[in-house]
Scaffold this active site. Structure first.
Site: not given
Ligand code: URA
Length: 239
Positions: A102
Protein backbone atom coordinates in the site's frame (compact mmCIF):
# COMPACT_ATOMS: atom_id res chain seq x y z
CA UNK A 1 21.62 -11.92 -29.87
CA UNK A 2 22.45 -8.60 -31.57
CA UNK A 3 25.35 -6.79 -29.97
CA UNK A 4 23.39 -3.54 -29.49
CA UNK A 5 20.60 -5.42 -27.67
CA UNK A 6 23.14 -7.30 -25.54
CA UNK A 7 24.81 -4.06 -24.55
CA UNK A 8 21.51 -2.32 -23.80
CA UNK A 9 20.29 -5.28 -21.69
CA UNK A 10 23.58 -5.51 -19.84
CA UNK A 11 24.07 -1.83 -19.06
CA UNK A 12 20.63 -0.22 -19.00
CA UNK A 13 21.60 2.04 -21.94
CA UNK A 14 18.99 2.52 -24.65
CA UNK A 15 19.44 0.65 -27.94
CA UNK A 16 20.32 3.98 -29.59
CA UNK A 17 22.97 4.76 -27.00
CA UNK A 18 24.47 1.28 -27.24
CA UNK A 19 24.50 1.40 -31.06
CA UNK A 20 26.31 4.76 -30.85
CA UNK A 21 28.90 3.35 -28.44
CA UNK A 22 29.48 0.35 -30.73
CA UNK A 23 29.86 2.50 -33.86
CA UNK A 24 32.23 4.75 -31.94
CA UNK A 25 34.62 1.84 -31.29
CA UNK A 26 33.99 1.65 -27.53
CA UNK A 27 33.02 -2.04 -27.57
CA UNK A 28 35.14 -5.15 -27.97
CA UNK A 29 34.00 -8.74 -28.39
CA UNK A 30 36.60 -11.41 -27.66
CA UNK A 31 39.29 -8.73 -27.55
CA UNK A 32 38.52 -7.14 -30.95
CA UNK A 33 36.69 -3.87 -31.56
CA UNK A 34 33.34 -4.49 -33.24
CA UNK A 35 31.67 -1.48 -34.87
CA UNK A 36 28.50 -3.03 -36.26
CA UNK A 37 25.53 -2.90 -33.84
CA UNK A 38 23.79 -5.70 -35.75
CA UNK A 39 26.64 -8.19 -35.16
CA UNK A 40 25.30 -11.41 -33.62
CA UNK A 41 27.05 -12.77 -30.55
CA UNK A 42 26.48 -15.68 -28.19
CA UNK A 43 25.14 -13.92 -25.09
CA UNK A 44 26.12 -16.84 -22.87
CA UNK A 45 29.73 -17.06 -23.99
CA UNK A 46 30.89 -13.76 -25.49
CA UNK A 47 33.50 -11.68 -23.60
CA UNK A 48 32.34 -8.10 -24.18
CA UNK A 49 33.89 -4.89 -22.91
CA UNK A 50 32.66 -1.31 -22.96
CA UNK A 51 35.40 1.35 -22.74
CA UNK A 52 37.75 -1.32 -21.41
CA UNK A 53 35.44 -2.62 -18.65
CA UNK A 54 33.91 -6.10 -18.87
CA UNK A 55 30.16 -6.11 -19.43
CA UNK A 56 28.11 -8.87 -17.82
CA UNK A 57 24.90 -9.97 -19.47
CA UNK A 58 22.03 -11.51 -17.53
CA UNK A 59 18.77 -12.81 -18.94
CA UNK A 60 16.83 -11.20 -16.09
CA UNK A 61 17.37 -8.52 -13.50
CA UNK A 62 16.37 -8.35 -9.84
CA UNK A 63 16.37 -5.38 -7.51
CA UNK A 64 15.55 -5.23 -3.80
CA UNK A 65 13.87 -1.92 -2.98
CA UNK A 66 13.17 -0.60 0.49
CA UNK A 67 9.91 1.03 -0.51
CA UNK A 68 9.31 4.26 1.37
CA UNK A 69 5.89 5.48 2.49
CA UNK A 70 4.10 7.69 -0.03
CA UNK A 71 5.11 5.64 -3.08
CA UNK A 72 2.91 3.49 -5.29
CA UNK A 73 3.71 -0.09 -6.40
CA UNK A 74 3.00 0.49 -10.09
CA UNK A 75 4.64 0.85 -13.48
CA UNK A 76 1.88 3.29 -14.52
CA UNK A 77 2.99 6.84 -15.23
CA UNK A 78 2.59 8.22 -11.72
CA UNK A 79 5.05 10.59 -10.13
CA UNK A 80 4.84 8.51 -6.94
CA UNK A 81 5.68 5.22 -8.73
CA UNK A 82 8.35 3.12 -7.02
CA UNK A 83 9.98 2.72 -10.44
CA UNK A 84 11.38 6.26 -10.15
CA UNK A 85 13.54 5.04 -7.25
CA UNK A 86 15.49 2.56 -9.38
CA UNK A 87 18.74 4.17 -10.63
CA UNK A 88 19.54 3.89 -14.37
CA UNK A 89 22.31 1.31 -13.85
CA UNK A 90 19.81 -1.09 -12.22
CA UNK A 91 16.66 -0.16 -14.17
CA UNK A 92 15.52 -2.16 -17.19
CA UNK A 93 12.63 -1.28 -19.50
CA UNK A 94 10.49 -4.35 -18.71
CA UNK A 95 10.80 -4.21 -14.94
CA UNK A 96 7.79 -4.18 -12.63
CA UNK A 97 7.11 -4.56 -8.90
CA UNK A 98 6.56 -8.21 -7.95
CA UNK A 99 3.46 -7.71 -5.81
CA UNK A 100 2.13 -4.59 -4.16
CA UNK A 101 2.49 -2.71 -0.94
CA UNK A 102 0.00 0.00 0.00
CA UNK A 103 1.01 3.62 -0.47
CA UNK A 104 1.60 4.03 3.29
CA UNK A 105 3.37 0.67 3.74
CA UNK A 106 7.15 0.52 3.57
CA UNK A 107 9.62 -2.30 3.26
CA UNK A 108 10.71 -5.05 0.94
CA UNK A 109 9.64 -4.88 -2.69
CA UNK A 110 11.19 -7.04 -5.40
CA UNK A 111 11.49 -5.28 -8.76
CA UNK A 112 12.26 -7.55 -11.70
CA UNK A 113 11.80 -8.23 -15.39
CA UNK A 114 11.50 -11.99 -14.77
CA UNK A 115 7.79 -12.47 -15.41
CA UNK A 116 7.83 -16.25 -14.99
CA UNK A 117 9.47 -16.12 -11.57
CA UNK A 118 7.16 -13.33 -10.39
CA UNK A 119 4.16 -15.32 -11.59
CA UNK A 120 5.24 -18.36 -9.58
CA UNK A 121 5.98 -16.36 -6.45
CA UNK A 122 2.69 -14.46 -6.58
CA UNK A 123 0.42 -17.24 -7.75
CA UNK A 124 -2.42 -17.79 -5.25
CA UNK A 125 -1.99 -21.54 -5.78
CA UNK A 126 1.33 -21.17 -4.03
CA UNK A 127 1.98 -19.60 -0.69
CA UNK A 128 5.22 -17.68 -0.53
CA UNK A 129 5.33 -16.29 3.01
CA UNK A 130 5.24 -12.55 3.53
CA UNK A 131 6.37 -11.29 6.93
CA UNK A 132 5.37 -7.82 8.17
CA UNK A 133 6.30 -5.77 11.21
CA UNK A 134 3.34 -3.75 12.44
CA UNK A 135 2.38 -1.19 15.02
CA UNK A 136 -1.24 -0.87 15.99
CA UNK A 137 -3.61 0.96 18.30
CA UNK A 138 -5.51 0.00 20.39
CA UNK A 139 -3.26 -2.86 21.52
CA UNK A 140 -3.70 -6.31 20.03
CA UNK A 141 -4.61 -8.74 22.80
CA UNK A 142 -3.59 -12.39 22.81
CA UNK A 143 -7.22 -13.35 22.10
CA UNK A 144 -7.33 -11.00 19.08
CA UNK A 145 -4.03 -12.43 17.79
CA UNK A 146 -5.40 -15.95 18.10
CA UNK A 147 -8.49 -14.96 16.12
CA UNK A 148 -6.25 -13.59 13.35
CA UNK A 149 -4.19 -16.78 13.35
CA UNK A 150 -7.25 -18.97 12.93
CA UNK A 151 -8.55 -16.82 10.07
CA UNK A 152 -11.33 -14.26 9.71
CA UNK A 153 -13.96 -13.53 7.08
CA UNK A 154 -12.77 -11.03 4.44
CA UNK A 155 -14.58 -10.55 1.13
CA UNK A 156 -16.81 -13.51 2.00
CA UNK A 157 -13.84 -15.88 2.40
CA UNK A 158 -11.85 -17.01 5.38
CA UNK A 159 -8.26 -15.75 5.42
CA UNK A 160 -5.65 -18.49 5.39
CA UNK A 161 -4.08 -19.25 8.77
CA UNK A 162 -1.58 -16.52 9.71
CA UNK A 163 1.21 -16.49 12.27
CA UNK A 164 1.08 -13.54 14.67
CA UNK A 165 3.59 -12.64 17.34
CA UNK A 166 3.00 -9.59 19.51
CA UNK A 167 5.04 -7.59 21.95
CA UNK A 168 3.87 -7.75 25.57
CA UNK A 169 2.15 -4.34 25.32
CA UNK A 170 0.26 -5.46 22.19
CA UNK A 171 1.24 -2.28 20.34
CA UNK A 172 3.55 -3.98 17.82
CA UNK A 173 4.46 -7.37 16.46
CA UNK A 174 4.93 -9.41 13.31
CA UNK A 175 2.40 -11.14 11.14
CA UNK A 176 3.13 -13.77 8.50
CA UNK A 177 0.71 -14.23 5.63
CA UNK A 178 0.69 -16.66 2.72
CA UNK A 179 -1.75 -14.65 0.62
CA UNK A 180 -2.17 -11.03 -0.39
CA UNK A 181 -5.69 -9.67 -0.34
CA UNK A 182 -6.27 -5.93 -0.80
CA UNK A 183 -5.22 -4.07 2.41
CA UNK A 184 -5.22 -7.46 4.08
CA UNK A 185 -3.40 -6.73 7.32
CA UNK A 186 -5.18 -3.42 7.90
CA UNK A 187 -8.54 -5.07 7.35
CA UNK A 188 -7.65 -8.07 9.49
CA UNK A 189 -6.68 -5.89 12.44
CA UNK A 190 -9.70 -3.66 11.92
CA UNK A 191 -11.92 -6.75 12.01
CA UNK A 192 -10.69 -7.64 15.50
CA UNK A 193 -10.95 -4.07 16.81
CA UNK A 194 -7.50 -2.52 16.28
CA UNK A 195 -5.96 -0.26 13.58
CA UNK A 196 -2.58 -0.46 11.88
CA UNK A 197 -0.51 2.68 12.52
CA UNK A 198 2.68 1.46 10.77
CA UNK A 199 3.45 -1.46 8.46
CA UNK A 200 6.75 -2.67 7.01
CA UNK A 201 7.38 -5.83 4.98
CA UNK A 202 10.49 -7.62 6.19
CA UNK A 203 10.48 -10.81 4.12
CA UNK A 204 9.01 -12.16 0.90
CA UNK A 205 9.55 -15.90 0.46
CA UNK A 206 13.28 -16.43 0.99
CA UNK A 207 14.12 -12.76 0.39
CA UNK A 208 14.86 -10.72 3.51
CA UNK A 209 14.92 -6.91 3.57
CA UNK A 210 18.53 -5.74 3.76
CA UNK A 211 18.85 -3.69 6.95
CA UNK A 212 21.50 -1.53 5.29
CA UNK A 213 18.93 -0.15 2.87
CA UNK A 214 17.19 2.99 4.12
CA UNK A 215 13.67 3.68 2.84
CA UNK A 216 14.02 4.72 -0.82
CA UNK A 217 17.28 2.79 -1.36
CA UNK A 218 17.74 -0.31 -3.46
CA UNK A 219 20.39 -2.78 -4.59
CA UNK A 220 20.74 -5.67 -7.04
CA UNK A 221 19.97 -9.09 -5.59
CA UNK A 222 22.95 -11.33 -4.96
CA UNK A 223 23.32 -14.58 -6.92
CA UNK A 224 22.47 -16.42 -3.69
CA UNK A 225 19.24 -14.48 -3.23
CA UNK A 226 18.21 -15.09 -6.85
CA UNK A 227 19.03 -18.80 -6.56
CA UNK A 228 17.00 -19.13 -3.36
CA UNK A 229 13.94 -17.45 -4.93
CA UNK A 230 14.20 -19.71 -7.99
CA UNK A 231 14.46 -22.77 -5.76
CA UNK A 232 11.41 -21.63 -3.80
CA UNK A 233 9.39 -21.06 -6.98
CA UNK A 234 10.44 -24.47 -8.33
CA UNK A 235 9.51 -26.18 -5.04
CA UNK A 236 6.14 -24.42 -5.04
CA UNK A 237 5.52 -25.56 -8.63
CA UNK A 238 6.15 -29.19 -7.67
CA UNK A 239 3.70 -29.07 -4.75
N1 URA B 1 -1.48 -5.65 4.13
C1 URA B 1 -1.85 -4.36 4.09
O1 URA B 1 -2.85 -3.99 4.70
N2 URA B 1 -1.09 -3.51 3.38
C2 URA B 1 0.02 -3.88 2.72
O2 URA B 1 0.69 -3.06 2.09
C3 URA B 1 0.40 -5.23 2.77
C4 URA B 1 -0.36 -6.10 3.49
Amino acid sequence: MRLDKYLADATGMTRTESARAIRGGAVTVGGSVVRKPETHIDENAAAVTLRGAPVGWQAFHYVMLHKPRGTVSTTDPDERSVMHLIPPELARHDMFPCGRLDVDTEGLLLITDDGALAHELLSPRHHAEKVYFFRCDPPLTEAMAETLERGILLDGEMTKPAAVSREADGLSGTITLTEGKFHQIKRMLHAVGSEITYLRRKRFGTLVLDENLAPGECRALTDGEIGALRALAAAQTRE
